[in-house]
Motif scaffolding. Sequence first.
Motif, mmCIF file in Angstrom:
data_model
loop_
_atom_site.group_PDB
_atom_site.id
_atom_site.type_symbol
_atom_site.label_atom_id
_atom_site.label_comp_id
_atom_site.label_asym_id
_atom_site.label_seq_id
_atom_site.Cartn_x
_atom_site.Cartn_y
_atom_site.Cartn_z
ATOM 1 N N PRO A 173 0.582 -1.398 0.099
ATOM 2 C CA PRO A 173 0.034 0.006 -0.002
ATOM 3 C C PRO A 173 1.002 1.092 -0.098
ATOM 4 O O PRO A 173 1.836 0.757 0.643
ATOM 5 N N LEU A 174 0.261 2.000 -0.762
ATOM 6 C CA LEU A 174 1.171 3.566 -0.816
ATOM 7 C C LEU A 174 -0.499 4.395 0.185
ATOM 8 O O LEU A 174 -1.423 4.721 -0.420
ATOM 9 N N ILE A 175 -0.234 4.400 1.372
ATOM 10 C CA ILE A 175 -0.848 5.136 2.119
ATOM 11 C C ILE A 175 -1.302 6.378 1.996
ATOM 12 O O ILE A 175 -0.814 7.133 2.879
ATOM 13 N N SER A 176 -1.212 7.137 1.539
ATOM 14 C CA SER A 176 -1.640 8.326 1.161
ATOM 15 C C SER A 176 -2.438 8.580 -0.462
ATOM 16 O O SER A 176 -2.259 8.277 -1.627
ATOM 17 N N ASP A 177 -2.744 10.030 -0.289
ATOM 18 C CA ASP A 177 -3.129 10.030 -2.317
ATOM 19 C C ASP A 177 -3.207 11.107 -2.183
ATOM 20 O O ASP A 177 -4.134 12.131 -3.256
ATOM 21 N N TYR A 178 -1.898 11.420 -1.799
ATOM 22 C CA TYR A 178 -0.892 12.801 -2.438
ATOM 23 C C TYR A 178 -0.220 12.316 -3.535
ATOM 24 O O TYR A 178 1.137 11.690 -2.494
ATOM 25 N N MET A 271 -9.919 9.924 -5.234
ATOM 26 C CA MET A 271 -9.926 11.242 -5.371
ATOM 27 C C MET A 271 -8.221 10.797 -4.993
ATOM 28 O O MET A 271 -7.621 10.187 -4.155
ATOM 29 N N PHE A 272 -8.184 12.080 -6.076
ATOM 30 C CA PHE A 272 -5.929 12.099 -6.126
ATOM 31 C C PHE A 272 -5.650 12.930 -5.431
ATOM 32 O O PHE A 272 -6.203 13.903 -6.867
ATOM 33 N N GLY A 416 -3.924 21.715 0.417
ATOM 34 C CA GLY A 416 -2.730 21.055 -0.811
ATOM 35 C C GLY A 416 -3.300 19.800 0.072
ATOM 36 O O GLY A 416 -3.763 18.909 -0.048
ATOM 37 N N ARG A 417 -1.831 19.443 0.821
ATOM 38 C CA ARG A 417 -1.346 18.110 0.586
ATOM 39 C C ARG A 417 -1.284 17.864 2.828
ATOM 40 O O ARG A 417 -1.290 16.467 2.944
#
Length: 486
Positions: A173-178, A271-272, A416-417
């Motif tokens: 997993p890439l635990i981010s949508d940024y 969403m990302f 933002g992030r």
Amino acid sequence: MRTLAILPLLLITTLATDPLRASVEVVVETKTFHIPGKGPRVEVNMAFMGGTMAVSTNERGFRQSRVEVLTIIEKDGAIVDFTKTIVEGEEHLDSLDMDLLHQEFFDLMPGDHTLTLEVRDLHSLDEPVVHFKAPLAIGSLPAGISISDVLFAERIEQAQEGEISKYGYRAIPLISDYYPRTISTLNFYAEVYGTEEVFGADEMYLLSYQLENMEKGSVVGAFKRNIRAKARAVEPVMASFDIASLPSGNYLLAIEVRDQKGDLVARGDRMFQRNNPVRFDYDLQAMDEIDLSNTFAGAFTSPDTLAEFIRCLRPIADPLERKIIDDRWKDRNEEHMKRFFYSFWANRSTDPELAWKDYREQVIKVNRLFGCRLLQGFETDRGYVFLKYGAPNSMMDRLNEMDASPYSIWHYYRAGRYTNRRFVFYQPELASNCMELIHSEVPGEVNNPRWNQIIHGRNNAFRNVDVMPVEQISGERAREFFDLPR
């Protein structure tokens, strides 16, 4: 269901081999998939932030971090499952701080549950325990065709024997949508359910996935794939897009199922946010090579109008761009302004003219809402925040408090992030309707923990530089509005 949170933790003392640092921070994400004949399987994905964990030298002479994680699932106050795991970081000799990734899997019944984490840094002397609790709602597999949660992955690789896998593969997993510029590939995993039941075994249907502009819903460029798939109980979707050339912006990754007539039957999306810095050079020689003859920027004929259009870009410009904007405002060189204006939007969108029109609509809106005295709306602090971060999710205006200057508290689910951030504006001069930004939780913006004291300083002198409680009803109310946005 997806939960994303960063846990605030206590200050700890680490081993003598490691400098003093804040306690472990962990980002938590949950994803639910369905196992045929078995039911929901919940993944609890965790990322322990490098730099917040103590690091010690192990018996092999390598630096390594170690945390103990107790993961508990409860339903109606009773524990239905739990795991206790020691998570070890990679062994290394350098001083780089490395994140730790960890996954737990639970086969659970549908219903409302509670997820609790207890995290202990095993290299800290006082062994503090970090607690995290969040609701975990697990739905039943709906009738017909449906699409699971969408998992963004750092990479997808073949699973080793004995590992829990997704049809023979592991999605790390890439635990981010940024997605910053340093990430050039968007990997993802999802599952499609029920096509066999609805279409019939081995019947053909259209499965597609695509990137869409979040605001407009339109497909971005060539970021779309169509697959003719055969109906079965579960269709795993493991795919990726090369996003090296994808401009900055907010996007949806959408997965769709259509029948043989082309009618949409099911859809899932996530969403990302993409942050892809400028690609056009801003030096005059490079911009002279841009052909503006058939572009929207080439049609401008008024230097004053063009200068005004460029000036309103400051809220979303980076430092270099702001310097160029100020220079162009002064020299009013029409050709230079056109080339910069076009480059600015071409660096942000595959459709620069549409991007400018969309932004122009927002500028007109903030000019109407926040203009004051001699300032246009985009020049004010509220206009700047609105244009840079978008419309707030909640806005609490208190303009007639007896014991306080007029103030407004804006809350963003995402700025933002960053998630769950607030901005506080106030009106220091009653003769003006201009509000100033006095405090923000977004790094890089104005930060003033004494904001509540300053807002209530009109009738009270606060000479202490420390943060002090405001012992007035309106002061308590302002704090409540800040802590509990509505």
